[in-house]
Design an enzyme around this catalytic site. Structure first.
Site, PDB file in Angstrom:
ATOM      1  N   GLU A 170       0.821  -1.215   0.000  1.00  0.00           N
ATOM      2  CA  GLU A 170       0.000   0.000   0.000  1.00  0.00           C
ATOM      3  C   GLU A 170       0.860   1.272   0.000  1.00  0.00           C
ATOM      4  OE1 GLU A 170      -2.871  -0.419   3.141  1.00  0.00           O
ATOM      5  OE2 GLU A 170      -3.830  -2.155   2.203  1.00  0.00           O
ATOM      6  N   GLU A 293      -5.497  -9.163   0.583  1.00  0.00           N
ATOM      7  CA  GLU A 293      -6.107  -8.770   1.858  1.00  0.00           C
ATOM      8  C   GLU A 293      -7.617  -8.820   1.668  1.00  0.00           C
ATOM      9  OE1 GLU A 293      -4.613  -5.324   3.850  1.00  0.00           O
ATOM     10  OE2 GLU A 293      -2.505  -5.895   3.574  1.00  0.00           O
TER      11      GLU A 293
END
Length: 636
Positions: A170, A293
């Site tokens: 991220e 995720e």
């Protein structure tokens, strides 16, 4: 008494080619076997080293690895690279690194747990990258190549065959972007990682010949892709779309969680994102994709009731089913390679059960010394049920229960040449939520097995209260320090409940299930084994780990193709007294259903754990495997 009607009746033999009626079976890789977490504490060498050497965290990982073989294969740990310590620069300005703590943890993962890392190239080892902004690209290439070559030199290239490599997690989020990447420096970083992977050599030298370097796939950008606010990940996709053949990533990874905690949200969010990406960059349809995720809702540490009980386990199974359905639909997820769950965290008080974890963690601060107790949550059991699925699967079926609710059915098979297979595994999944006036679920399921000898079936249930340690804990007042009696009661409820098992003597059988009185939600795993399926192999690598004084965690490794027909394990112990004399062998797991390869032993009445241990499996035909090797344990 649980009222679930299970009736097997026989029918004439029916030949089919990997079908049951008009159902077609497709090759199904087990694509859901990744877990992940972020270590607690400071993000530097000392902080990450301390977190990953914590005995409680290592026991947590040991229990996760003690799921059935193949349930979890990869573990994705943020900042794992910080275990590598920067030492100094050599005279030419090249960094020299100390890999000792990294090696220790990797050895623990591989040698003891048989897990492979999903290694994210993220970190700022001793400030090397922030202190040398003009050299970042060169230093990243050097670190990647050096790290891989170091592991190859220690253990050979086969050690790394199953590793996964991914770019910075991220990178558009300030909390992760520790190097303050710009659009330009981020693309330079990704390309440097790709060069490092490509240049890392296979140092195995056989017959005087040095083989060519092994190609290693790079995953990325591991992004949230939140519109224009996340330019780094979008810029990488634009670069790749322009010249796909030179794209530095081989598997496009993204993160899409649910909002209110449902599997449908996770899958729909993934479909929506990939549709948007393909609309903008149609050339990227060539790349495999992965949601690493894929969790019901963001923020693992936020306490939520559903994460404590059977509902989270049902949601995880439903997530796998719905991703499988989306993959078969040939739409935006047709190229799905894998999904992963961020649920390998270590929970903390007072949210022992309610955080997004696989196990409940009790820190027993009143013992001397303090220690940790772990209890497997229903979501842990759900991963174990998924591990029993076969290698070919049909599309998900929906069976109506009433006008608003349906049961999801996923049937899988393995083995066999002229029919569905010698092994069948089917998961029946109730609705996650349902009203109080649910009508009876009366479903006929045909076990269309074309076999030449007898078979047997086994059913196991995951359901509220009976397979819910959280319920038992709350019934006793939710103590912060559960005593031995309560801990044993919770552990007796932490595996799926064995419901029915028995022989099947005819070629075809029909299964009738009536679940009208089962509390919602629930899951049922039905397995059918041919007697010609490989027999149970000997359990391997029996390991005894200390939990606290007079308490041990026992685990072992399963053979990957011999446990589909497993009914339960037996754990045997022969005590040794202070004079070295041995007693008789004792079945210490008597009365326990142990479908997974672990057992926590805490003898009552001041009994000893010192002595010898061995394990064997029992299958659905009531035949036993050979015993494992005998292991002696001596409490220091």
């Amino acid at each position: 008494m649980l009222s679930l009607l299970l009736v097997l009746t026989t029918f004439a033999r029916i030949h089919a080619h990997y079908t049951s009626g008009d159902v077609v079976y497709h090759t199904m890789p087990h694509f859901w076997t990744g877990v992940g977490f972020c270590p607690a504490g400071r993000i530097d060498h000392e902080g990450i080293s301390s977190a990953l050497s914590d005995p409680a965290l290592r026991l947590n990982l040991r229990q996760i690895a003690a799921l059935p073989v193949g349930a979890v294969t990869h573990i994705r740990i943020h900042w794992l690279l910080e275990l590598i310590q920067f030492w100094q620069y050599d005279p030419s300005g090249i960094p020299i690194y100390d890999f000792s703590k990294f090696d220790d943890f990797i050895d623990f993962l591989h040698e003891e747990l048989r897990l492979s890392p999903a290694l994210e190239w993220m970190g700022n080892l001793g400030g090397v990258f922030s202190e040398n902004p003009m050299q970042q690209s060169f230093y990243w290439e050097h670190l990647v190549k050096t790290t891989i070559n170091h592991q190859i030199a220690r253990h050979g290239s086969s050690r790394l065959a199953n590793w996964r490599y991914e770019t910075w997690n991220e990178p558009d989020l300030r909390g992760y972007n520790k190097l303050n990447f710009t659009a330009h420096t981020y693309l330079d970083y990704v390309q440097a990682v790709r060069r490092g992977l490509s240049k890392a050599g296979n140092l195995d030298n056989q017959d005087g010949k040095v083989p060519l370097p092994m190609y290693r796939s790079l995953r990325g950008p591991a992004g949230l892709f939140k519109d224009s606010n996340h330019p780094l990940c979008w810029n990488l996709l634009e670069l790749c779309s322009q010249r796909v053949v030179y794209c530095p990533i081989d598997i496009l990874t993204f993160h899409r969680k649910g909002i209110e905690g449902t599997a449908t949200e996770i899958v729909n969010g993934s479909l929506s994102l990939m549709a948007k990406i393909y609309e903008e960059y149609p050339n990227l349809k060539q790349l495999p994709v992965a949601n690493d995720e894929a969790d019901p809702v963001a923020h693992w540490s936020t306490s939520r009731e559903f994460q404590a009980d059977v509902r989270y386990g049902i949601t995880l199974i439903s997530t796998v089913m719905q991703f499988w359905h989306a993959k078969l639909a040939e739409g935006a997820l047709a190229r799905l390679e894998s999904i992963s769950h961020d649920n390998a965290f270590l929970s903390y008080h007072p949210y022992e059960f309610t955080q997004r974890t696989l196990l409940a963690h009790f820190r027993m601060n009143e013992t001397k010394p303090p220690h940790s107790q772990l209890v497997q949550k229903p979501v842990y059991a759900a991963l174990g049920m998924l591990a029993k699925l076969g290698s070919r699967a049909a599309d998900v079926e929906l069976v109506n229960m009433d006008t608003k609710h349906s049961v999801q059915v996923l049937r899988t098979v393995s083995g066999g040449l002229g029919g569905p297979g010698q092994y069948m595994a089917t998961i029946f999944l109730s609705p996650e939520e349902a009203g109080p006036k649910m009508t009876a679920f009366h479903h006929k399921y045909t076990l269309n097995m074309s076999i030449a000898n007898e078979s047997a079936f086994i059913t196991e249930l995951l359901l509220p209260k009976e397979t819910d340690p959280y319920y038992i804990w709350r019934q006793e007042g939710s103590p912060a320090y559960p005593n031995a009696t309560l801990r044993e009661a919770m552990r007796r409820a932490q595996t799926p409940r064995l419901y029915k098992t028995g022989p099947i003597w005819q070629y075809n059988s029909e299964l009738v299930i009536n679940s009208a009185s089962i509390p919602l939600p629930w899951a049922m795993l039905l397995r059918v084994c041919s007697a010609s399926w490989p027999k149970l192999r000997r359990p391997q690598q029996l390991s005894i780990a200390e939990v606290t004084h007079r308490e041990v965690f026992i685990s072992w490794m399963e053979h990957p193709k011999s446990t589909q027909c497993l009914l339960s394990y037996e754990v045997w112990f022969k005590e040794r007294d202070n004079l070295g004399r041995s007693a008789d062998w004792m079945l210490i797991s008597d009365g326990w259903h142990l479908p997974y390869p672990s057992f926590q032993y805490a003898p009552a009445d001041k009994g000893s754990v010192n002595g010898f241990y061995k394990v064997r499996g029992v299958d659905v035909f009531n035949e036993t495997s050979p015993y494992s090797q005998i292991v002696e344990y001596l409490e220091l």
